[in-house]
Design a protein around this motif. Structure first.
Motif, PDB file in Angstrom:
ATOM      1  N   GLU A  53      15.609  -4.975   3.011  1.00  0.00           N
ATOM      2  CA  GLU A  53      14.715  -3.929   3.480  1.00  0.00           C
ATOM      3  C   GLU A  53      13.420  -4.089   2.487  1.00  0.00           C
ATOM      4  OE1 GLU A  53      14.722   1.021   3.376  1.00  0.00           O
ATOM      5  OE2 GLU A  53      16.553  -0.103   3.613  1.00  0.00           O
ATOM      6  N   LEU A  54      13.470  -4.196   1.365  1.00  0.00           N
ATOM      7  CA  LEU A  54      12.360  -4.354   0.392  1.00  0.00           C
ATOM      8  C   LEU A  54      11.546  -5.571   0.950  1.00  0.00           C
ATOM      9  CD1 LEU A  54      13.913  -3.792  -2.934  1.00  0.00           C
ATOM     10  CD2 LEU A  54      12.383  -2.451  -2.168  1.00  0.00           C
ATOM     11  N   ARG A  55      12.137  -6.751   1.201  1.00  0.00           N
ATOM     12  CA  ARG A  55      11.293  -7.857   1.785  1.00  0.00           C
ATOM     13  C   ARG A  55      10.449  -7.380   3.066  1.00  0.00           C
ATOM     14  NH1 ARG A  55      13.566 -14.008   2.353  1.00  0.00           N
ATOM     15  NH2 ARG A  55      13.032 -13.863   0.329  1.00  0.00           N
ATOM     16  N   GLU A  56      11.398  -6.840   3.962  1.00  0.00           N
ATOM     17  CA  GLU A  56      10.777  -6.229   5.250  1.00  0.00           C
ATOM     18  C   GLU A  56       9.686  -5.294   4.856  1.00  0.00           C
ATOM     19  OE1 GLU A  56      13.821  -4.915   7.594  1.00  0.00           O
ATOM     20  OE2 GLU A  56      14.673  -7.025   7.635  1.00  0.00           O
ATOM     21  N   ALA A  57       9.577  -4.425   3.921  1.00  0.00           N
ATOM     22  CA  ALA A  57       8.598  -3.449   3.609  1.00  0.00           C
ATOM     23  C   ALA A  57       7.322  -4.032   3.280  1.00  0.00           C
ATOM     24  CB  ALA A  57       9.124  -2.478   2.573  1.00  0.00           C
ATOM     25  N   LYS A  58       7.303  -5.073   2.525  1.00  0.00           N
ATOM     26  CA  LYS A  58       6.128  -5.803   2.089  1.00  0.00           C
ATOM     27  C   LYS A  58       5.453  -4.998   1.121  1.00  0.00           C
ATOM     28  CE  LYS A  58       6.231  -9.232   5.874  1.00  0.00           C
ATOM     29  NZ  LYS A  58       5.648  -9.844   6.924  1.00  0.00           N
ATOM     30  N   SER A  59       5.911  -4.180   0.386  1.00  0.00           N
ATOM     31  CA  SER A  59       5.046  -3.306  -0.456  1.00  0.00           C
ATOM     32  C   SER A  59       4.487  -4.113  -1.512  1.00  0.00           C
ATOM     33  CB  SER A  59       6.092  -2.167  -1.063  1.00  0.00           C
ATOM     34  OG  SER A  59       6.595  -1.380   0.032  1.00  0.00           O
ATOM     35  N   LEU A  60       4.970  -4.851  -2.009  1.00  0.00           N
ATOM     36  CA  LEU A  60       4.285  -5.988  -2.905  1.00  0.00           C
ATOM     37  C   LEU A  60       4.024  -7.256  -2.336  1.00  0.00           C
ATOM     38  CD1 LEU A  60       6.924  -5.377  -6.023  1.00  0.00           C
ATOM     39  CD2 LEU A  60       4.413  -4.585  -5.892  1.00  0.00           C
ATOM     40  N   SER A  61       2.843  -7.828  -2.785  1.00  0.00           N
ATOM     41  CA  SER A  61       2.660  -9.136  -2.131  1.00  0.00           C
ATOM     42  C   SER A  61       3.725 -10.121  -2.625  1.00  0.00           C
ATOM     43  CB  SER A  61       1.376  -9.703  -2.805  1.00  0.00           C
ATOM     44  OG  SER A  61       1.176 -10.197  -4.127  1.00  0.00           O
ATOM     45  N   LYS A  62       4.061 -11.193  -1.711  1.00  0.00           N
ATOM     46  CA  LYS A  62       4.980 -12.190  -1.952  1.00  0.00           C
ATOM     47  C   LYS A  62       4.632 -13.020  -3.224  1.00  0.00           C
ATOM     48  CE  LYS A  62       8.552 -14.509  -0.607  1.00  0.00           C
ATOM     49  NZ  LYS A  62      10.032 -14.036  -0.886  1.00  0.00           N
ATOM     50  N   ARG A  63       3.327 -13.172  -3.386  1.00  0.00           N
ATOM     51  CA  ARG A  63       3.108 -14.091  -4.750  1.00  0.00           C
ATOM     52  C   ARG A  63       3.312 -13.331  -5.792  1.00  0.00           C
ATOM     53  NH1 ARG A  63      -1.069 -18.177  -5.891  1.00  0.00           N
ATOM     54  NH2 ARG A  63      -1.916 -17.642  -7.835  1.00  0.00           N
ATOM     55  N   HIS A  64       3.094 -11.927  -5.942  1.00  0.00           N
ATOM     56  CA  HIS A  64       3.342 -11.187  -7.155  1.00  0.00           C
ATOM     57  C   HIS A  64       4.626 -10.926  -7.354  1.00  0.00           C
ATOM     58  CE1 HIS A  64      -1.033  -9.751  -6.769  1.00  0.00           C
ATOM     59  NE2 HIS A  64      -0.865 -10.635  -7.680  1.00  0.00           N
ATOM     60  N   LEU A  65       5.443 -10.759  -6.448  1.00  0.00           N
ATOM     61  CA  LEU A  65       6.853 -10.424  -6.291  1.00  0.00           C
ATOM     62  C   LEU A  65       7.616 -11.864  -7.053  1.00  0.00           C
ATOM     63  CD1 LEU A  65       9.543  -9.183  -5.762  1.00  0.00           C
ATOM     64  CD2 LEU A  65       9.429 -10.154  -3.507  1.00  0.00           C
ATOM     65  N   GLU A  66       7.355 -13.011  -6.414  1.00  0.00           N
ATOM     66  CA  GLU A  66       7.875 -14.310  -6.823  1.00  0.00           C
ATOM     67  C   GLU A  66       7.428 -14.816  -8.171  1.00  0.00           C
ATOM     68  OE1 GLU A  66      10.419 -15.806  -5.303  1.00  0.00           O
ATOM     69  OE2 GLU A  66      10.329 -14.555  -3.665  1.00  0.00           O
ATOM     70  N   LEU A  67       6.124 -14.396  -8.633  1.00  0.00           N
ATOM     71  CA  LEU A  67       5.576 -14.479  -9.908  1.00  0.00           C
ATOM     72  C   LEU A  67       6.536 -13.766 -11.009  1.00  0.00           C
ATOM     73  CD1 LEU A  67       1.893 -14.219  -9.726  1.00  0.00           C
ATOM     74  CD2 LEU A  67       3.015 -16.391 -10.578  1.00  0.00           C
TER      75      LEU A  67
END
Length: 179
Positions: A53-67
């Motif tokens: 659900e958090l991934r689908e919401a995309k509240s944070l950019s993927k780049r910042h999340l993965e960093l």
């Protein structure tokens, strides 16, 4: 080999088997992890859908999340998580070599100022969560909403949980299937 046996989805009730298959098929290459988590139905029922659900919401950019995830995984020397998340970071423009050097963020040539802030916060939130300077939060608030800061903190600390979980139970990296 993990310290406990893998639970195949066929051994689970249909609702849990569906979560297991969806997570293993859609979320990423984490089949070995979900096969161990399946020993605890409540964890499978709640953790995996929350991550999806958090991934689908995309509240944070993927780049910042993965960093943030790779930073915490490097701090904890969790090879499973670094191996699985560095490729996601590579898609976001940070080379595999660059991902390995995130802890040297201040002089990292592949990171912009906001990236460096995320890495700095991930380190602070994981290593000294009770001593994070207000100035660091003030800098975060310039770029992120309160909800995003809460989610970033959640993902940082949850990543640390998964690092410890994977290492304690010796969950092995999945073998890549030639494609």
């Amino acid at each position: 080999m993990a310290r406990v046996r893998d639970i195949p989805p066929e051994e689970l009730p249909p609702d849990l088997a569906a979560i297991y298959r969806r997570f293993a098929g859609e979320y990423g290459p984490f089949a070995n992890q979900v096969a161990v988590i399946a020993h605890v139905p409540a964890a499978l029922r709640h953790l995996m859908p929350m991550l999806m659900e958090l991934r689908e919401a995309k509240s944070l950019s993927k780049r910042h999340l993965e960093l943030a995830i790779v930073t915490v995984s490097l701090l904890n020397a969790c090879h499973y998580c670094v191996a699985h998340h560095a490729p996601f970071l590579e898609v976001e423009g940070v080379s595999r070599e660059g991902a390995q050097r995130l802890l040297d963020y201040a002089t990292h040539p592949e990171l912009d100022d906001l990236d460096k802030l995320v890495v700095e916060y991930a380190i602070a939130a994981w290593e000294r969560s009770n001593r994070i300077p207000e100035a660091l939060f003030a800098r975060l608030r310039v770029h992120f909403s309160e909800a995003q800061i809460v989610e970033l903190t959640l993902r940082i600390t949850l990543c640390g949980f998964f690092n410890r979980f994977n290492d304690a139970l010796r969950i092995e990296e999945e073998v890549a299937v030639p494609g």
